[in-house]
Scaffold this active site. Sequence first.
Site, PDB file in Angstrom:
ATOM      1  N   LYS A  44       0.842  -1.214   0.000  1.00 55.83           N
ATOM      2  CA  LYS A  44       0.000   0.000   0.000  1.00 55.83           C
ATOM      3  C   LYS A  44       0.868   1.251   0.000  1.00 55.83           C
ATOM      4  CE  LYS A  44      -2.778  -0.934   3.712  1.00 55.83           C
ATOM      5  NZ  LYS A  44      -3.847  -0.690   4.707  1.00 55.83           N
ATOM      6  N   LYS A  46       2.723   2.047   2.480  1.00 55.42           N
ATOM      7  CA  LYS A  46       2.699   2.558   3.857  1.00 55.42           C
ATOM      8  C   LYS A  46       3.715   1.754   4.677  1.00 55.42           C
ATOM      9  CE  LYS A  46      -1.390   3.703   5.845  1.00 55.42           C
ATOM     10  NZ  LYS A  46      -2.803   3.650   6.303  1.00 55.42           N
TER      11      LYS A  46
HETATM   12  N1  C2G Z   1     -10.206   6.521  10.047  1.00 56.85           N
HETATM   13  C1  C2G Z   1     -11.195   7.414  10.458  1.00 56.85           C
HETATM   14  N2  C2G Z   1     -10.852   8.649  10.853  1.00 56.85           N
HETATM   15  C2  C2G Z   1      -9.555   9.048  10.850  1.00 56.85           C
HETATM   16  C3  C2G Z   1      -8.546   8.142  10.439  1.00 56.85           C
HETATM   17  C4  C2G Z   1      -8.901   6.872  10.041  1.00 56.85           C
HETATM   18  O1  C2G Z   1     -12.400   7.068  10.474  1.00 56.85           O
HETATM   19  N3  C2G Z   1      -9.254  10.315  11.246  1.00 56.85           N
HETATM   20  C5  C2G Z   1     -10.628   5.182   9.614  1.00 56.85           C
HETATM   21  C6  C2G Z   1     -10.314   4.913   8.154  1.00 56.85           C
HETATM   22  O2  C2G Z   1     -11.322   5.486   7.309  1.00 56.85           O
HETATM   23  C7  C2G Z   1     -10.310   3.393   8.105  1.00 56.85           C
HETATM   24  C8  C2G Z   1      -9.799   3.009   9.503  1.00 56.85           C
HETATM   25  O3  C2G Z   1      -9.909   4.190  10.325  1.00 56.85           O
HETATM   26  O4  C2G Z   1     -11.644   2.902   7.940  1.00 56.85           O
HETATM   27  C9  C2G Z   1      -8.358   2.551   9.481  1.00 56.85           C
HETATM   28  O5  C2G Z   1      -7.584   3.565   8.876  1.00 56.85           O
HETATM   29  P1  C2G Z   1      -6.095   3.183   8.378  1.00 56.85           P
HETATM   30  O6  C2G Z   1      -5.396   2.449   9.464  1.00 56.85           O
HETATM   31  O7  C2G Z   1      -5.482   4.416   7.781  1.00 56.85           O
HETATM   32  O8  C2G Z   1      -6.401   2.107   7.245  1.00 56.85           O
HETATM   33  P2  C2G Z   1      -6.235   2.284   5.655  1.00 56.85           P
HETATM   34  O9  C2G Z   1      -4.843   2.645   5.325  1.00 56.85           O
HETATM   35  O10 C2G Z   1      -7.337   3.157   5.217  1.00 56.85           O
HETATM   36  O11 C2G Z   1      -6.397   0.773   5.146  1.00 56.85           O
HETATM   37  O12 C2G Z   1      -8.313  -2.774   2.687  1.00 56.85           O
HETATM   38  C10 C2G Z   1      -8.541  -1.519   3.294  1.00 56.85           C
HETATM   39  C11 C2G Z   1      -7.266  -0.944   3.858  1.00 56.85           C
HETATM   40  O13 C2G Z   1      -6.572  -1.876   4.658  1.00 56.85           O
HETATM   41  C12 C2G Z   1      -7.586   0.300   4.674  1.00 56.85           C
END
Ligand code: C2G
Length: 129
Positions: A44, A46
């Site tokens: 990703k 990341k």
């Molecule tokens: N999130 C949120 N508010 C934030 C930050 C994150 O609601 N201020 C939510 C994101 O929308 C996501 C979850 O927290 O639903 C996890 O965020 P991340 O760890 O950044 O995950 P991501 O990189 O979006 O990976 O297959 C899907 C991916 O694995 C999602």
Amino acid sequence: MKKVITYGTFDLLHTGHINILRRAKSLGDYLIVALSSDDFNASKGKEAYYSYEQRKSVLEAIRYVDEVIPEDTWEQKIQDVQKHNVDVFVMGDDWEGKFDFLQDHCEVVYLPRTVGISTTKIKTDLNQA
Ligand code: C2G
């Protein structure tokens, strides 16, 4: 039992993560978190600060989380929904529309992100401290 699933990296856990986990759990009785593996994060583009095992331990300590499974690929979601008998798939609305293909298998819910907080912001703010 109504089962909910959500996916993510959940690095440097913050209230945005807690808010989505709490709201996801409120949509059912059992919440599964599919946690991005370190290798999947690399795909990703990341790099999490904490390892998969550390992030898993943190998530398992959260009252809203009932089970943590690994997320290794983009393509595993349908199989996960079927294998775990999931009723509801939940993601933050930064993913709005991206997983609508799951509607053939379960309810798909996108919830508003928590404004003003992110793992990236934490890292940036700390670098400037
Ligand atoms: N999130 C949120 N508010 C934030 C930050 C994150 O609601 N201020 C939510 C994101 O929308 C996501 C979850 O927290 O639903 C996890 O965020 P991340 O760890 O950044 O995950 P991501 O990189 O979006 O990976 O297959 C899907 C991916 O694995 C999602």
